[in-house]
Motif scaffolding. Structure first.
Motif, PDB file in Angstrom:
ATOM      1  N   PHE A 131      -0.019  -7.595  -4.549  1.00 17.11           N
ATOM      2  CA  PHE A 131       0.508  -6.765  -3.188  1.00 17.11           C
ATOM      3  C   PHE A 131      -0.343  -5.894  -2.277  1.00 17.11           C
ATOM      4  CE2 PHE A 131       3.871  -7.661  -5.559  1.00 17.11           C
ATOM      5  CZ  PHE A 131       4.855  -8.201  -5.008  1.00 17.11           C
ATOM      6  N   GLY A 132      -0.906  -6.291  -1.289  1.00 17.80           N
ATOM      7  CA  GLY A 132      -2.282  -5.130  -0.626  1.00 17.80           C
ATOM      8  C   GLY A 132      -2.206  -5.312   0.620  1.00 17.80           C
ATOM      9  N   TYR A 133      -2.648  -3.968   1.129  1.00 17.24           N
ATOM     10  CA  TYR A 133      -2.495  -3.356   2.758  1.00 17.24           C
ATOM     11  C   TYR A 133      -4.431  -3.634   3.071  1.00 17.24           C
ATOM     12  CZ  TYR A 133       2.117  -3.477   1.887  1.00 17.24           C
ATOM     13  OH  TYR A 133       3.429  -3.717   2.010  1.00 17.24           O
ATOM     14  N   PRO A 134      -4.942  -4.614   3.004  1.00 19.64           N
ATOM     15  CA  PRO A 134      -6.444  -4.098   3.671  1.00 19.64           C
ATOM     16  C   PRO A 134      -6.789  -4.199   4.445  1.00 19.64           C
ATOM     17  CG  PRO A 134      -5.804  -6.651   2.894  1.00 19.64           C
ATOM     18  CD  PRO A 134      -4.898  -6.161   3.050  1.00 19.64           C
ATOM     19  N   GLY A 135      -5.993  -4.230   5.657  1.00 18.36           N
ATOM     20  CA  GLY A 135      -6.114  -3.537   6.938  1.00 18.36           C
ATOM     21  C   GLY A 135      -7.067  -2.540   7.564  1.00 18.36           C
ATOM     22  N   VAL A 136      -7.050  -1.401   6.957  1.00 16.87           N
ATOM     23  CA  VAL A 136      -7.991  -0.526   7.424  1.00 16.87           C
ATOM     24  C   VAL A 136      -9.284  -0.632   7.192  1.00 16.87           C
ATOM     25  CG1 VAL A 136      -8.186   2.099   6.933  1.00 16.87           C
ATOM     26  CG2 VAL A 136      -5.586   1.251   7.409  1.00 16.87           C
ATOM     27  N   PRO A 137      -9.852  -1.064   6.105  1.00 21.29           N
ATOM     28  CA  PRO A 137     -11.104  -1.190   5.334  1.00 21.29           C
ATOM     29  C   PRO A 137     -11.810  -2.433   6.590  1.00 21.29           C
ATOM     30  CG  PRO A 137      -9.244  -1.462   3.598  1.00 21.29           C
ATOM     31  CD  PRO A 137      -8.946  -0.841   4.606  1.00 21.29           C
ATOM     32  N   ASN A 138     -10.974  -3.559   6.817  1.00 20.33           N
ATOM     33  CA  ASN A 138     -10.971  -4.779   6.574  1.00 20.33           C
ATOM     34  C   ASN A 138     -11.270  -4.818   7.825  1.00 20.33           C
ATOM     35  OD1 ASN A 138     -11.761  -4.694   4.013  1.00 20.33           O
ATOM     36  ND2 ASN A 138     -10.510  -6.213   3.178  1.00 20.33           N
ATOM     37  N   LEU A 139     -10.430  -4.317   8.974  1.00 19.94           N
ATOM     38  CA  LEU A 139     -10.197  -4.861   9.854  1.00 19.94           C
ATOM     39  C   LEU A 139     -10.203  -3.549  10.775  1.00 19.94           C
ATOM     40  CD1 LEU A 139      -7.141  -7.397   9.624  1.00 19.94           C
ATOM     41  CD2 LEU A 139      -9.851  -7.562   9.826  1.00 19.94           C
ATOM     42  N   ALA A 140     -10.295  -2.774  10.607  1.00 19.01           N
ATOM     43  CA  ALA A 140     -10.638  -1.584  11.146  1.00 19.01           C
ATOM     44  C   ALA A 140      -9.007  -1.139  12.279  1.00 19.01           C
ATOM     45  CB  ALA A 140     -11.600  -1.103  12.220  1.00 19.01           C
ATOM     46  N   ALA A 141      -8.116  -1.276  11.584  1.00 17.61           N
ATOM     47  CA  ALA A 141      -7.163  -1.512  12.357  1.00 17.61           C
ATOM     48  C   ALA A 141      -5.426  -0.953  11.345  1.00 17.61           C
ATOM     49  CB  ALA A 141      -6.595  -2.983  13.043  1.00 17.61           C
ATOM     50  N   PRO A 142      -4.618  -0.646  11.586  1.00 11.51           N
ATOM     51  CA  PRO A 142      -3.221  -0.338  11.494  1.00 11.51           C
ATOM     52  C   PRO A 142      -3.121  -1.627  11.543  1.00 11.51           C
ATOM     53  CG  PRO A 142      -2.599   0.375  13.343  1.00 11.51           C
ATOM     54  CD  PRO A 142      -4.561   0.085  13.186  1.00 11.51           C
ATOM     55  N   PRO A 143      -1.396  -1.532   9.687  1.00 10.15           N
ATOM     56  CA  PRO A 143      -1.245  -2.522   9.240  1.00 10.15           C
ATOM     57  C   PRO A 143       0.130  -3.051  10.233  1.00 10.15           C
ATOM     58  CG  PRO A 143      -0.745  -0.997   7.243  1.00 10.15           C
ATOM     59  CD  PRO A 143      -2.586  -0.108   8.172  1.00 10.15           C
ATOM     60  N   GLY A 144       0.717  -2.222  11.213  1.00  9.84           N
ATOM     61  CA  GLY A 144       1.233  -2.979  11.863  1.00  9.84           C
ATOM     62  C   GLY A 144       2.689  -2.422  10.873  1.00  9.84           C
ATOM     63  N   MET A 145       3.130  -3.483  11.325  1.00  6.38           N
ATOM     64  CA  MET A 145       4.648  -3.174  10.151  1.00  6.38           C
ATOM     65  C   MET A 145       5.097  -3.071   9.012  1.00  6.38           C
ATOM     66  SD  MET A 145       7.653  -4.830  11.325  1.00  6.38           S
ATOM     67  CE  MET A 145       8.573  -4.841  10.104  1.00  6.38           C
ATOM     68  N   HIS A 146       4.066  -2.917   8.304  1.00  5.17           N
ATOM     69  CA  HIS A 146       3.945  -2.579   6.786  1.00  5.17           C
ATOM     70  C   HIS A 146       4.008  -0.856   6.609  1.00  5.17           C
ATOM     71  CE1 HIS A 146       2.317  -6.307   6.103  1.00  5.17           C
ATOM     72  NE2 HIS A 146       0.814  -6.124   6.620  1.00  5.17           N
ATOM     73  N   VAL A 147       3.275  -0.185   7.659  1.00  9.29           N
ATOM     74  CA  VAL A 147       3.461   0.999   7.972  1.00  9.29           C
ATOM     75  C   VAL A 147       5.220   1.813   7.704  1.00  9.29           C
ATOM     76  CG1 VAL A 147       3.274   3.242   9.191  1.00  9.29           C
ATOM     77  CG2 VAL A 147       1.309   1.855   8.764  1.00  9.29           C
TER      78      VAL A 147
END
Length: 261
Positions: A131-147
């Motif tokens: 399971f992973g959340y690559p939004g910050v390093p890959n999209l330069a954006a917060p991962p929304g609901m996952h927070v």
């Protein structure tokens, strides 16, 4: 019975509705897949033959998350419209179900796939899943609901580590953190998920619905309001036909026959 969709498979057997994502090569999520998922959920919820829903993925994993090619040209307004559906409406629909839903996860679950899995009531994960959340390093954006999801499930500091670094965790670590219900060998994932689903399917559908609703209602309730709400929920259930039948069946040492009311 089965129903035809373009981006998922839907099947019902033994009281279990199976929704299996299938958009090769990585089951990337876009609006059309989301619409089909919602339709399948609605179909299962309206079907009296369905007692429990199981979500899974075809191929190498549940899903790699949102389709970045699909999102490539999005600005703020387009992304807001997509996330209104994928985040807001998905949570409302899943939590509004009258039946339990279990996620059976193998391989990879990334970003939006984690939203789909962790919005379910329970998660059975195979020992090869991560399971992973690559939004910050890959999209330069917060991962929304996952927070919200991660802080609620594992606490702020571990959530911050996973979200800010984007580093995935394996099934064993997810199990230790309490992110998944149980971890099973890959070869046994489907059978173990169905075994759990069958256990639930044998229970009173009314009791499952009322208890499931109560879990989500109490999630953010002030503790001062909990005792009286719990009293009302438990005592109120004793007037239902299913509760009366449960007590009769227990005393008569037989299997109950549920009416769902």
């Amino acid at each position: 019975m089965t129903s035809d969709y373009k981006f998922l498979h839907y099947d019902v057997s033994e009281g279990i509705a199976s929704i299996k994502l299938d958009r090769p090569p990585v089951n990337a999520i876009h609006e059309a897949m989301t619409d089909e998922y919602f339709d399948a959920l609605d179909h299962a919820d309206r079907d009296d033959a369905v007692k429990v829903i199981v979500l899974s993925g075809e191929g190498k994993g549940l899903s790699a998350g949102a389709d970045l090619k699909y999102l490539a040209g999005f600005g703020t307004d387009e992304m807001a419209r997509f996330l209104e559906k994928f985040y807001v409406e998905q949570v409302e629909r899943v939590r509004g179900l009258s039946k339990p839903i279990i996620a059976a996860v193998h391989g990879y679950a990334r970003e939006g796939a984690c939203t789909m899995a962790f919005t379910c009531d329970m998660v059975v994960a195979s020992d090869d899943s991560s399971f992973g959340y690559p939004g910050v390093p890959n999209l330069a954006a917060p991962p929304g609901m996952h927070v919200w999801h991660l802080q609620k499930l594992i606490g702020r500091m571990r959530a911050a580590e996973l979200i800010l670094t984007g580093d995935p965790i394996d099934a064993a670590e997810a199990g230790r953190l309490g992110l998944v219900t149980k971890v099973v060998p890959r070869a046994e994932l489907e059978s173990e998920a169905r075994k759990l689903a069958k256990r639930l399917a044998a229970m009173s559908p009314l009791a499952l619905k009322v208890t499931r609703d109560l879990i989500y209602e109490m999630e953010n309730m002030d503790f001062k309001d909990v005792p009286r709400r719990a009293l009302k929920a438990t005592s109120g259930a004793f007037d239902s036909e299913d509760s009366k039948e449960a007590r009769r069946a227990f005393n008569e040492k037989r299997a109950p026959v549920w009416k769902g009311r």
